[in-house]
Design a protein around this motif. Structure first.
Motif, PDB file in Angstrom:
ATOM      1  N   ILE A 351       0.833  -1.208   0.000  1.00  0.00           N
ATOM      2  CA  ILE A 351       0.000   0.000   0.000  1.00  0.00           C
ATOM      3  C   ILE A 351       0.870   1.262   0.000  1.00  0.00           C
ATOM      4  O   ILE A 351       0.525   2.267  -0.631  1.00  0.00           O
ATOM      5  CB  ILE A 351      -0.961  -0.007   1.208  1.00  0.00           C
ATOM      6  CG1 ILE A 351      -1.921  -1.197   1.115  1.00  0.00           C
ATOM      7  CG2 ILE A 351      -1.752   1.293   1.285  1.00  0.00           C
ATOM      8  CD1 ILE A 351      -2.792  -1.197  -0.149  1.00  0.00           C
ATOM      9  N   LEU A 352       1.987   1.227   0.708  1.00  0.00           N
ATOM     10  CA  LEU A 352       2.928   2.352   0.660  1.00  0.00           C
ATOM     11  C   LEU A 352       3.383   2.620  -0.769  1.00  0.00           C
ATOM     12  O   LEU A 352       3.378   3.765  -1.244  1.00  0.00           O
ATOM     13  CB  LEU A 352       4.146   2.068   1.541  1.00  0.00           C
ATOM     14  CG  LEU A 352       4.033   2.385   3.024  1.00  0.00           C
ATOM     15  CD1 LEU A 352       5.174   1.712   3.791  1.00  0.00           C
ATOM     16  CD2 LEU A 352       4.064   3.884   3.278  1.00  0.00           C
ATOM     17  N   LEU A 353       3.770   1.556  -1.461  1.00  0.00           N
ATOM     18  CA  LEU A 353       4.224   1.692  -2.844  1.00  0.00           C
ATOM     19  C   LEU A 353       3.083   2.149  -3.752  1.00  0.00           C
ATOM     20  O   LEU A 353       3.297   2.970  -4.658  1.00  0.00           O
ATOM     21  CB  LEU A 353       4.812   0.365  -3.330  1.00  0.00           C
ATOM     22  CG  LEU A 353       5.379   0.342  -4.748  1.00  0.00           C
ATOM     23  CD1 LEU A 353       6.446   1.421  -4.923  1.00  0.00           C
ATOM     24  CD2 LEU A 353       5.951  -1.040  -5.070  1.00  0.00           C
ATOM     25  N   ALA A 354       1.875   1.641  -3.498  1.00  0.00           N
ATOM     26  CA  ALA A 354       0.714   2.056  -4.298  1.00  0.00           C
ATOM     27  C   ALA A 354       0.466   3.555  -4.156  1.00  0.00           C
ATOM     28  O   ALA A 354       0.253   4.269  -5.150  1.00  0.00           O
ATOM     29  CB  ALA A 354      -0.522   1.269  -3.874  1.00  0.00           C
ATOM     30  N   TYR A 361       1.805   9.789 -10.131  1.00  0.00           N
ATOM     31  CA  TYR A 361       0.768  10.070 -11.137  1.00  0.00           C
ATOM     32  C   TYR A 361       0.296  11.522 -11.056  1.00  0.00           C
ATOM     33  O   TYR A 361       0.152  12.198 -12.078  1.00  0.00           O
ATOM     34  CB  TYR A 361      -0.412   9.117 -10.943  1.00  0.00           C
ATOM     35  CG  TYR A 361      -1.645   9.529 -11.727  1.00  0.00           C
ATOM     36  CD1 TYR A 361      -1.693   9.377 -13.107  1.00  0.00           C
ATOM     37  CD2 TYR A 361      -2.743  10.111 -11.082  1.00  0.00           C
ATOM     38  CE1 TYR A 361      -2.799   9.772 -13.828  1.00  0.00           C
ATOM     39  CE2 TYR A 361      -3.848  10.509 -11.798  1.00  0.00           C
ATOM     40  CZ  TYR A 361      -3.882  10.344 -13.174  1.00  0.00           C
ATOM     41  OH  TYR A 361      -4.981  10.757 -13.892  1.00  0.00           O
ATOM     42  N   HIS A 362       0.056  12.013  -9.836  1.00  0.00           N
ATOM     43  CA  HIS A 362      -0.387  13.413  -9.683  1.00  0.00           C
ATOM     44  C   HIS A 362       0.677  14.380 -10.200  1.00  0.00           C
ATOM     45  O   HIS A 362       0.338  15.418 -10.779  1.00  0.00           O
ATOM     46  CB  HIS A 362      -0.698  13.704  -8.217  1.00  0.00           C
ATOM     47  CG  HIS A 362      -1.994  13.137  -7.752  1.00  0.00           C
ATOM     48  ND1 HIS A 362      -3.177  13.308  -8.435  1.00  0.00           N
ATOM     49  CD2 HIS A 362      -2.319  12.387  -6.653  1.00  0.00           C
ATOM     50  CE1 HIS A 362      -4.156  12.700  -7.800  1.00  0.00           C
ATOM     51  NE2 HIS A 362      -3.663  12.128  -6.715  1.00  0.00           N
ATOM     52  N   ALA A 411      -3.275  -0.970 -10.216  1.00  0.00           N
ATOM     53  CA  ALA A 411      -4.100   0.092 -10.796  1.00  0.00           C
ATOM     54  C   ALA A 411      -3.340   1.415 -10.860  1.00  0.00           C
ATOM     55  O   ALA A 411      -3.307   2.085 -11.909  1.00  0.00           O
ATOM     56  CB  ALA A 411      -5.380   0.257  -9.985  1.00  0.00           C
ATOM     57  N   TYR A 412      -2.713   1.807  -9.759  1.00  0.00           N
ATOM     58  CA  TYR A 412      -1.982   3.080  -9.738  1.00  0.00           C
ATOM     59  C   TYR A 412      -0.737   3.023 -10.622  1.00  0.00           C
ATOM     60  O   TYR A 412      -0.350   4.031 -11.233  1.00  0.00           O
ATOM     61  CB  TYR A 412      -1.608   3.462  -8.307  1.00  0.00           C
ATOM     62  CG  TYR A 412      -2.791   3.896  -7.460  1.00  0.00           C
ATOM     63  CD1 TYR A 412      -3.912   4.482  -8.038  1.00  0.00           C
ATOM     64  CD2 TYR A 412      -2.788   3.716  -6.079  1.00  0.00           C
ATOM     65  CE1 TYR A 412      -4.991   4.878  -7.266  1.00  0.00           C
ATOM     66  CE2 TYR A 412      -3.873   4.119  -5.302  1.00  0.00           C
ATOM     67  CZ  TYR A 412      -4.968   4.692  -5.901  1.00  0.00           C
ATOM     68  OH  TYR A 412      -6.049   5.087  -5.132  1.00  0.00           O
ATOM     69  N   SER A 413      -0.090   1.856 -10.710  1.00  0.00           N
ATOM     70  CA  SER A 413       1.082   1.710 -11.588  1.00  0.00           C
ATOM     71  C   SER A 413       0.685   1.894 -13.048  1.00  0.00           C
ATOM     72  O   SER A 413       1.386   2.569 -13.820  1.00  0.00           O
ATOM     73  CB  SER A 413       1.718   0.334 -11.387  1.00  0.00           C
ATOM     74  OG  SER A 413       2.162   0.153 -10.063  1.00  0.00           O
TER      75      SER A 413
END
Length: 486
Positions: A351-354, A361-362, A411-413
């Motif tokens: 979760i930290l990496l996510a 991304y931002h 998803a975030y990657s």
């Protein structure tokens, strides 16, 4: 210089007012996970599921109108029309939702499998939160950051104070049948949490209520259509983002066996909060740097600055990632107080990496904001939401919350990769990929080794952290020395 001083001041105040509400959920975790405060891990799981619906419905009830308000308030000559139209729109839609939700509250409770007494409290909270959207937007648009921040901070203080008062001071009283109605039994602690939230939201609405007594109630139908067309992609992106952020709890509740679902969600949600260190860093960084993106977009060579900004973000984020992972077992008793939740610590590095990827991304999103291609933000968020849903639906039954954590990371990657790909096409920025790649690969590798191979071996873990800090210092030595001299 005074312009930049004012910009920095307002950015700091708005940033503080935005980060503090996020800190509230972080500060409440030690309270909720202390033995004896909530009766079980499953209770915290139930609270987490309800708050997941909060996130989704807050986005729906705002339907992008806050963003549209900013755009049209600065664009239109008749600002009173913008204020009146947006206020009437939000009030009408909020009251409409409120009436329908009350009428169908038993059906809603049955469908989402949550006790109707909690649904009733949630409906009121959603109404109060929706009614402050435009007043807060007006405070920001008219540059009143101090009042905005004070009200936001009061909301956090009231909510936190009432949670402490209800769950600690009044806990014993609630067990007396003569003092409390049966409606708050069983699980009266959950009711306390939402009553505290309701009172805080009501107080916030009272503090901005004067806005509704001063404005002119003029509804411009044509203006509203233009505002809604502008707001709709924001709504779509917001819904997609809320799915990425919190919908995994709802899917866990739906797809896991009923006898273990809420316990699994409780453990997952509590340990998830340890990753909030990264979320707070990314949020504060984005709030501080976003005005810079726009103010420097017309300068001689802004792209070099944008590239350096991402490089610094990745360097700091990589240090936080490795630092939190190395000391995760030292931090956990201070954040997640009961050992009953610690089984889910496996997800913390994931979760930290996510959240690190989300921060990247931002930063990458500058290209579609600068070029007015904000629709790409909605498209990329939708892709992320689809990935989140598919992985959760396919793998939750077999892997429980581990599937949810990995889904969030994937998803975030993917969102990072898509934003970078389209950014190169529409607004190429000369990112130093070798240096950024070095920080990412090294911090991820060392974090994985520290947590999954050398967990508890602090000599090895701290040595890894020192090595990484040396690498960053040597790579950024020139910039660090310049900052120290200044």
């Amino acid at each position: 210089m005074s312009v930049f001083k004012s910009l920095f001041k307002q950015t700091f105040i708005y940033g503080l007012a935005t980060v503090l509400p996020r800190m509230l959920s972080f500060l409440l975790v030690p309270l909720y996970t202390t033995k004896g405060v909530l009766s079980s891990v499953a209770e915290y799981g139930q609270v987490s599921v309800i708050f997941s619906y909060f996130v989704l419905f807050n986005v729906i009830l705002a339907y992008g109108m806050e963003t549209a308000f900013f755009r049209f308030f600065n664009k239109e000559d008749k600002k009173e029309n913008v204020i009146g139209t947006s206020a009437i729109s939000i009030v009408a839609s909020s009251i409409g939702f409120f009436v329908l939700a009350l009428i169908f509250q038993y059906h809603i409770a049955s469908f989402i499998q949550i006790d109707v007494k909690y649904i009733n409290l949630v409906i009121w909270i959603l109404l109060f939160d929706a009614l402050v959207i435009i007043p807060f937007a007006w405070l920001r648009a008219t540059e009143r950051p101090m009042r905005y921040a004070i009200i936001k901070i009061l909301n956090v203080a009231i909510n936190l104070g009432l949670n402490l008062f209800f769950l600690l001071a009044l806990k014993e009283l609630a067990q007396d049948e003569n003092l409390f109605e049966t409606i708050y039994k069983p699980n009266f602690e959950i009711s306390y949490i939402f009553i505290a939230n309701l009172i805080a939201s009501a107080c916030t609405l009272l503090l901005v209520l004067s806005f509704y007594t001063k404005i002119k109630y003029k509804f411009d139908k044509q203006l509203w259509k233009r505002m809604f067309r502008y707001a709709f992609p924001v709504l779509v992106a917001g819904v997609a983002f809320s799915i990425n952020e919190t919908f995994d709890r709802i899917l866990l509740d739906r797809l896991l066996p009923p006898d273990i679902a809420e316990t699994e969600i409780g453990m997952y949600s509590a340990c998830y909060k340890i990753a909030l260190f990264m979320t707070l860093f990314a949020t504060a960084y984005r709030l501080g740097i976003e005005p810079f993106f726009f103010s420097h977009s017309k300068t001689e060579n802004p792209r070099q600055n944008y590239a350096k900004i991402l490089e610094f973000f990745v360097a700091f984020g990589a240090i936080i990632l490795l630092g939190v992972v190395v000391f995760a077992d030292i931090l956990k008793p201070f954040i997640v107080r009961s050992e009953a939740y610690w089984e889910a610590m496996w997800i913390v590095p994931i979760i930290l990496l996510a959240n690190f990827c989300l921060g990247i991304y931002h930063n990458l999103s500058v290209w579609y904001k600068i070029t007015d291609r904000t629709r790409f933000g909605a498209y990329i968020s939708i892709v992320g939401a689809i990935v989140t849903l598919v992985i959760n639906i396919l793998f939750i039954e077999a892997y429980s919350y581990k599937a949810s954590a990995i889904a969030t990371l994937i998803a975030y990657s993917i969102m990072v990769l898509l934003s970078y790909y389209f950014g190169r096409k529409y607004y190429p920025i000369p990112y130093n990929l070798k240096k950024i790649g070095l920080y990412l690969v090294l911090s991820i590798a060392l974090s994985g080794l520290s947590f999954y191979r050398f967990r508890g071996d602090y000599i090895t873990g701290i040595s890894m952290l020192i090595v990484f800090l040396i690498v960053v210092y040597l790579s950024e030595k020139k910039q660090i020395n310049q900052l120290l001299k200044k």
